[in-house]
Design an enzyme around this catalytic site. Sequence first.
Site, mmCIF file in Angstrom:
data_model
loop_
_atom_site.group_PDB
_atom_site.id
_atom_site.type_symbol
_atom_site.label_atom_id
_atom_site.label_comp_id
_atom_site.label_asym_id
_atom_site.label_seq_id
_atom_site.Cartn_x
_atom_site.Cartn_y
_atom_site.Cartn_z
ATOM 1 N N LYS A 15 38.679 38.935 25.311
ATOM 2 C CA LYS A 15 38.348 39.908 26.630
ATOM 3 C C LYS A 15 38.354 41.344 25.928
ATOM 4 O O LYS A 15 38.965 41.821 24.988
ATOM 5 C CB LYS A 15 39.457 39.887 27.818
ATOM 6 C CG LYS A 15 38.684 40.216 29.306
ATOM 7 C CD LYS A 15 37.726 38.958 29.698
ATOM 8 C CE LYS A 15 36.413 39.270 30.797
ATOM 9 N NZ LYS A 15 36.539 38.575 31.101
ATOM 10 N N ASP B 259 30.980 40.712 32.892
ATOM 11 C CA ASP B 259 32.523 40.554 33.267
ATOM 12 C C ASP B 259 32.096 41.715 34.153
ATOM 13 O O ASP B 259 30.689 41.811 34.458
ATOM 14 C CB ASP B 259 33.754 40.900 32.941
ATOM 15 C CG ASP B 259 35.496 40.161 33.420
ATOM 16 O OD1 ASP B 259 35.214 39.488 33.695
ATOM 17 O OD2 ASP B 259 35.043 41.651 34.619
HETATM 18 P P1 NDP Z 1 30.547 42.319 40.155
HETATM 19 O O1 NDP Z 1 30.616 43.411 39.341
HETATM 20 O O2 NDP Z 1 28.945 41.332 39.539
HETATM 21 O O3 NDP Z 1 30.773 41.557 40.818
HETATM 22 C C1 NDP Z 1 32.381 42.496 41.310
HETATM 23 C C2 NDP Z 1 32.428 42.335 42.295
HETATM 24 O O4 NDP Z 1 34.032 42.755 42.924
HETATM 25 C C3 NDP Z 1 31.514 43.698 43.709
HETATM 26 O O5 NDP Z 1 31.899 42.902 44.710
HETATM 27 C C4 NDP Z 1 32.601 44.957 43.520
HETATM 28 O O6 NDP Z 1 32.617 45.627 44.437
HETATM 29 C C5 NDP Z 1 34.304 44.377 43.551
HETATM 30 N N1 NDP Z 1 35.087 44.820 43.274
HETATM 31 C C6 NDP Z 1 35.524 44.796 42.475
HETATM 32 N N2 NDP Z 1 36.301 45.681 42.165
HETATM 33 C C7 NDP Z 1 37.158 45.906 43.042
HETATM 34 C C8 NDP Z 1 38.345 45.853 43.827
HETATM 35 N N3 NDP Z 1 39.434 46.857 43.365
HETATM 36 N N4 NDP Z 1 39.072 45.511 45.024
HETATM 37 C C9 NDP Z 1 36.924 45.243 45.918
HETATM 38 N N5 NDP Z 1 36.857 44.599 45.062
HETATM 39 C C10 NDP Z 1 36.057 45.076 44.503
HETATM 40 O O7 NDP Z 1 31.788 41.061 38.939
HETATM 41 P P2 NDP Z 1 31.663 39.394 38.752
HETATM 42 O O8 NDP Z 1 30.861 38.762 39.858
HETATM 43 O O9 NDP Z 1 31.111 39.843 37.369
HETATM 44 O O10 NDP Z 1 33.552 39.083 38.415
HETATM 45 C C11 NDP Z 1 34.199 38.710 40.159
HETATM 46 C C12 NDP Z 1 35.222 38.762 39.554
HETATM 47 O O11 NDP Z 1 35.008 37.247 38.703
HETATM 48 C C13 NDP Z 1 36.132 38.810 38.315
HETATM 49 O O12 NDP Z 1 37.873 39.161 38.033
HETATM 50 C C14 NDP Z 1 35.490 38.385 36.567
HETATM 51 O O13 NDP Z 1 36.621 38.998 35.505
HETATM 52 C C15 NDP Z 1 35.429 37.404 37.521
HETATM 53 N N6 NDP Z 1 34.736 35.914 36.295
HETATM 54 C C16 NDP Z 1 33.546 36.954 36.076
HETATM 55 C C17 NDP Z 1 32.816 35.476 35.170
HETATM 56 C C18 NDP Z 1 31.064 36.108 34.910
HETATM 57 O O14 NDP Z 1 30.563 34.719 34.776
HETATM 58 N N7 NDP Z 1 30.618 36.608 36.039
HETATM 59 C C19 NDP Z 1 33.509 34.952 34.289
HETATM 60 C C20 NDP Z 1 35.072 33.979 35.175
HETATM 61 C C21 NDP Z 1 35.565 34.901 35.920
HETATM 62 P P3 NDP Z 1 31.729 47.096 44.295
HETATM 63 O O15 NDP Z 1 30.141 46.833 44.112
HETATM 64 O O16 NDP Z 1 32.638 47.717 45.600
HETATM 65 O O17 NDP Z 1 32.840 47.546 43.050
#
Ligand code: NDP
Length: 451
Positions: free
Chosen positions: A130, A170
């Site tokens: 990562k 991510d």
């Molecule tokens: P994105 O950047 O597309 O979206 C992240 C989302 O989470 C946004 O809505 C963001 O809100 C919110 N967020 C981030 N930090 C916080 C916080 N501290 N409190 C509340 N909300 C928060 O990321 P992904 O959708 O790609 O990833 C989301 C999760 O899934 C992560 O844990 C990632 O590691 C996991 N994941 C992702 C994969 C992928 O293929 N993308 C694969 C496997 C796991 P805001 O816009 O306000 O920041």
Amino acid sequence: MAITDHVDFNGFMEGVKRRNPHQPEFVQAVQEVAEDIFAFIQDKEEYHEQQILRRIAEPDRVVSFRVCWEDDNGNIRVQRGYRVQNNNAIGPYKGGIRFHPSVNESVLKFLAFEQTFKNALTGLPMGGGKGGSNFNPKGKSVREIMRFCQSFMTELYRHIGADVDVPAGDIGVGGREIGYMFGQYKRITNQFTVVLTGKGLEYGGSLIRPEATGYGAVYFLANMLAVKDMTLEGKTAVISGSGNVATHAAEKVVHLGGKPVTLSDSAGFIHDPEGLTLEKIDWVKKHKTYRRGRIADYCDEFKGATYHEGKTPWGVACDVALPCATQNELLGDDARTLVANGCIGVSEGANMPTNLEGVHVFKDARILFAPGKAANAGGVAVSGLEMSQNSERRSWSETELQQMLKDIMSGIHSNCLTYGEMGGGYVDYVKGANIAGFKKVADAMLAFGVV
Ligand code: NDP
């Protein structure tokens, strides 16, 4: 040496804490796995003798580097970049890159550790890694993001490679950022190799990669419900996040007849009692990605929805929940509220969104609970398929890939059943995923001797 000499969970965890001071997320992730692994290896002398768990919990290497870039006003900015290469026993390191102000060594070490087990569960030959930076893409211009990505890759390129380490996206890193990083890699090395996944379709990306994590988490939920002779049809789903994983999870819930009623971001959540339709979800995707908007704006667009500033959605009554935002967003009290409100299944789209206390609440209540390392493995699985397609110089069709994703998620579910069936119809998916993932990596490590 007697097995009992090695088997001291508290001693093991004390050592992990001592060696990793000020790294709470990493310690939390190791503890969650070690709780199950210690019970599993009680009578397995070779894992003790070879100190396998101790070795998996020590990354192969952690690279940290300076990333300098110039903002639009001509100011020189300095960020810190990282790549954590946790374990490559079963394949090249593989895992995403995160750009978020909360990124530090602890967060990336926890993610790389989790990724090692997750990748093993997919059945594909991928080790765990990562990376990322404390760079905050919010409020930055497209040019600033491009310059940052180029500077980040100018150092990272030395540490990655098709058979070495293949990063992906991510939080904060989507198709656009992958494009900028791939462009810089190609420019520096003059090689068009499979060094990143999540690429655009025009230059080697795979169909359904953006959808795969969210869709996979919902397929996993459907698999768990099927064991209880249930489906998602008519079920109310509470979802957190509004990024890649959350919006695609919501989409798949709708495809399977369910009703998603919430989404969130770091500022609050929206509740739409009528349910999010595919059209509404599409609006959110565009609003968050292209307009860089906030989830609060949903309520101006769709009447009947309410916005709850500074809150998480776990108090909304539901049948199933999908935490899809970030780590430690669902705490013990949230878990108790979900259970009290009749929630029967939780599938983690995000990595470690439920804290240890919450995990124990779900386990004690014996509800269906899928940890992220199993439930959100669909994304990295399709990344693995992207690598295969690139190596073969061919592209599979969407239908083929959808079927492969479904099969992989069913395979992970079956793996969890193998080690997680507790009798009386209860499956401990956390235990099942931890042991199945550990065993594959551990057995490969045994084969290599002490290296
Ligand atoms: P994105 O950047 O597309 O979206 C992240 C989302 O989470 C946004 O809505 C963001 O809100 C919110 N967020 C981030 N930090 C916080 C916080 N501290 N409190 C509340 N909300 C928060 O990321 P992904 O959708 O790609 O990833 C989301 C999760 O899934 C992560 O844990 C990632 O590691 C996991 N994941 C992702 C994969 C992928 O293929 N993308 C694969 C496997 C796991 P805001 O816009 O306000 O920041």
